[in-house]
Scaffold this active site. Structure first.
Site, short mmCIF file in Angstrom:
data_model
loop_
_atom_site.label_atom_id
_atom_site.label_comp_id
_atom_site.label_asym_id
_atom_site.label_seq_id
_atom_site.Cartn_x
_atom_site.Cartn_y
_atom_site.Cartn_z
N ASP A 91 0.85 -1.19 0.00
CA ASP A 91 0.00 0.00 0.00
C ASP A 91 0.88 1.23 0.00
OD1 ASP A 91 -2.45 1.71 0.52
OD2 ASP A 91 -3.30 -0.29 0.87
N ASP B 239 -3.12 2.38 18.14
CA ASP B 239 -3.65 1.04 17.93
C ASP B 239 -2.72 0.14 17.12
OD1 ASP B 239 -5.93 0.89 19.38
OD2 ASP B 239 -7.31 1.37 17.77
N ASP C 190 10.32 0.26 1.36
CA ASP C 190 9.74 1.29 0.50
C ASP C 190 10.29 1.09 -0.91
OD1 ASP C 190 9.14 3.66 -0.92
OD2 ASP C 190 9.13 4.83 0.93
N HIS D 97 -3.85 5.71 2.81
CA HIS D 97 -4.59 4.47 2.61
C HIS D 97 -4.05 3.31 3.45
CE1 HIS D 97 -6.50 1.23 0.07
NE2 HIS D 97 -7.46 2.13 0.03
N ASP E 49 -14.88 -13.18 -6.08
CA ASP E 49 -15.07 -14.38 -5.25
C ASP E 49 -16.04 -14.15 -4.11
OD1 ASP E 49 -12.97 -16.40 -6.30
OD2 ASP E 49 -11.83 -14.54 -6.12
N SER F 273 -11.75 -1.62 -0.79
CA SER F 273 -10.51 -1.61 -0.01
C SER F 273 -10.75 -2.16 1.38
CB SER F 273 -9.95 -0.19 0.08
OG SER F 273 -9.43 0.24 -1.14
#
Length: 390
Positions: A156, A165, A176, A193, A325, A349
Site C-alpha cells: 500500500d 492502535d 519502500d 490508505h 469471489d 478496499s
C-alpha cells in the site's frame, strides 16, 4: 529482419498480443484504449530460471544495471536499466528479436510501465461501527486465535505504525519500493490508505480505539505508492521472501499486465510450500463489470473481493462480475488514520482488508489449510453472513 521502429512508437507483447504505445507529449498512450502511461529507461525481462545477471548484462552494450525482481520456480523477472542515447524502442526491438529467435532464455520483454491513473479507492457512505465482526463470525474465531504465527503482507502507500492502535506491531520487514529503503513509513499526510488497511487487520485489542481482525498476526509492510511494473514485481518478491501467508492488495491498477498475472499464479500454486499464498485484490469502486484481462481484479488465482451490504448483496459502487469471489462488508466503519486519529473507511478496499484478516485467522487455526480449502471456508462464512440479520 524487422524494420526499426520510429522513436514515437513502442510495440511489445502482452498475453501474446501486440500492444502499441504512441508518444504523446512527455508520456505515451495505448493506441487501442487511449490509456496514458509513462516509461523509463528500463525493460522488464522474463527469462528461464537458469539465466543470471551476467548473461543478461552481456546481451546489449547499453545495459548499465540488472536488477532481480521476482524468482519463480521455473522463471525469473529482471529489470534492465539502459544508459546511452539509443532510443528505448530500438533496444526493446533488439530484445524482442532475441525472444522470437529463442535465444538467451528470454521469454517476455516489456517496457517498465507507470500507469498514470491512480489506484482505485472508496466512495463515501454512512459510518457504522464494525458490524462485520458478528456477521462473519470473527468474534467466534477470536476464541481460538487472533492470528498468531501468520504473516500478512500489505502492499500500500505507507503506514503510521506509531498510531496508538498499531504501536504493538514490529514488522517482519518494512520496505519502500519508491526509495529502496528499509522503512515503509507514511510520507507526511499524503499516504492515507495503508494505515487505514493496517487498522482493519492489525489494530490492538486494548480496550481503546478499534479492534483489528488479526491483531497478533505479523505485518510485512511494503510501501508502494505507484504502479511501476518493476516495483509491483519487487513488492511481491519481498512478500514471498519474508514468508507471507497472505498478501493484501486493497487496490488494482487500470491495466492488467502479463507479469503480474504470472507472479500471482506462481504465488497461488507454489507459495506456502505449495499450499498457496492468499493474494487478495479489491474489485474496485467504479460500479462496473470486471471483464476478462481488464485489471488485477480479473485474475483467476487471486481472491477478488467486492463490497457488500452485510447481506451478501453488492453495494451500488462495487465492481462486479464472474471473477469476484466474495462480497465482504464494505459499508463505512472506523479505522486508524495516518494522522494518529480515527476516521472512516469503506468500499472494496475495506472489504479486501476484512477478507485478508479473516484469512489470517483461518490459517492460524489450521496452518496446513490450502488456498482452495481456505477459499471454500471463506465462501461458507459469506453464505452464512447472507442469512444473518443486521
Amino acid at each position: 529482419m524487422t524494420a526499426p521502429l520510429a522513436a514515437e512508437e513502442i510495440v511489445f507483447d502482452n498475453f501474446s498480443k501486440p500492444i502499441t504505445l504512441v508518444k504523446q507529449g512527455a508520456a505515451y498512450r495505448v493506441a487501442a484504449t487511449g490509456a496514458r502511461v509513462s516509461l523509463s529507461r528500463r525493460l522488464i525481462v522474463k527469462t528461464a530460471a537458469a539465466v543470471g545477471k551476467t548473461e543478461l548484462s552481456a546481451l546489449h552494450p547499453g545495459v548499465s544495471a540488472v536488477t532481480e525482481l521476482f524468482i519463480g520456480r521455473t522463471f525469473r523477472y529482471y529489470a534492465l536499466t539502459f544508459d546511452g542515447e539509443e532510443p528505448l524502442p530500438r533496444v526493446l526491438t533488439a530484445f524482442r528479436r532475441l525472444q522470437q529467435q529463442g535465444q538467451a532464455g528470454i521469454e517476455l520483454v516489456q517496457p517498465d510501465i507507470l500507469q498514470l491513473k491512480s489506484k482505485s479507492e472508496a466512495g463515501a457512505l454512512a459510518e457504522r461501527d464494525s458490524p462485520y465482526f458478528s456477521l462473519l463470525g470473527i468474534d467466534t474465531l477470536w476464541q481460538k486465535t487472533k492470528g498468531k504465527g501468520v504473516r500478512v503482507a500489505v502492499i500500500d502507500d505507507g503506514f503510521n505504525l506509531g498510531h496508538g492502535d498499531l504501536a504493538h506491531i514490529r514488522p517482519v520487514l518494512s520496505y519502500d519500493s519508491e526509495t529502496r529503503s528499509l522503512d515503509a513509513s507514511a510520507q507526511a499526510l499524503t499516504d492515507t490508505h495503508g494505515t487505514k488497511v493496517a487498522g482493519i487487520i492489525f489494530a490492538a485489542h486494548d480496550g481503546r480505539g478499534i479492534k483489528g481482525i488479526a491483531p497478533e498476526a505479523e505485518l510485512i509492510a511494503l510501501r508502494q505508492p505507484d504502479t511501476w511494473t518493476s516495483n509491483t514485481l519487487l513488492s511481491f518478491q519481498l512478500a514471498k521472501l519474508a514468508g507471507a501467508d497472505v498478501i493484501n492488495c486493497s487496490w488494482h491498477s487500470q491495466w492488467l499486465l502479463q507479469p503480474i498475472v504470472e507472479i500471482v499464479n506462481e504465488l497461488a500454486y507454489n507459495g506456502r510450500d505449495k499450499k498457496g499464498i492468499v493474494v487478495v485484490f479489491a474489485a474496485g469502486n467504479q460500479g462496473r463489470e470486471i471483464t476478462a484481462g481488464s485489471s488485477e481484479a480479473s485474475i483467476e488465482q487471486a481472491l477478488v473481493v467486492g463490497a457488500g451490504d452485510g447481506q451478501g448483496k453488492p453495494l451500488d459502487f462495487s465492481n462486479y462480475g464472474p471473477s469476484v469471489d466474495f462480497y465482504a462488508y464494505g459499508d463505512k466503519v472506523r479505522t486508524t488514520l495516518v494522522s494518529g486519529q480515527y476516521g472512516s473507511f469503506s468500499g472494496t478496499s475495506l472489504a479486501s482488508a476484512i477478507v485478508s484478516g479473516v484469512s489470517a485467522l483461518l490459517i492460524a487455526e489450521q496452518p496446513d489449510i490450502t488456498l482452495a480449502e481456505l477459499s471454500r471456508r471463506l465462501d461458507l462464512l459469506m453464505q452464512t453472513k447472507r442469512l444473518t440479520p443486521n
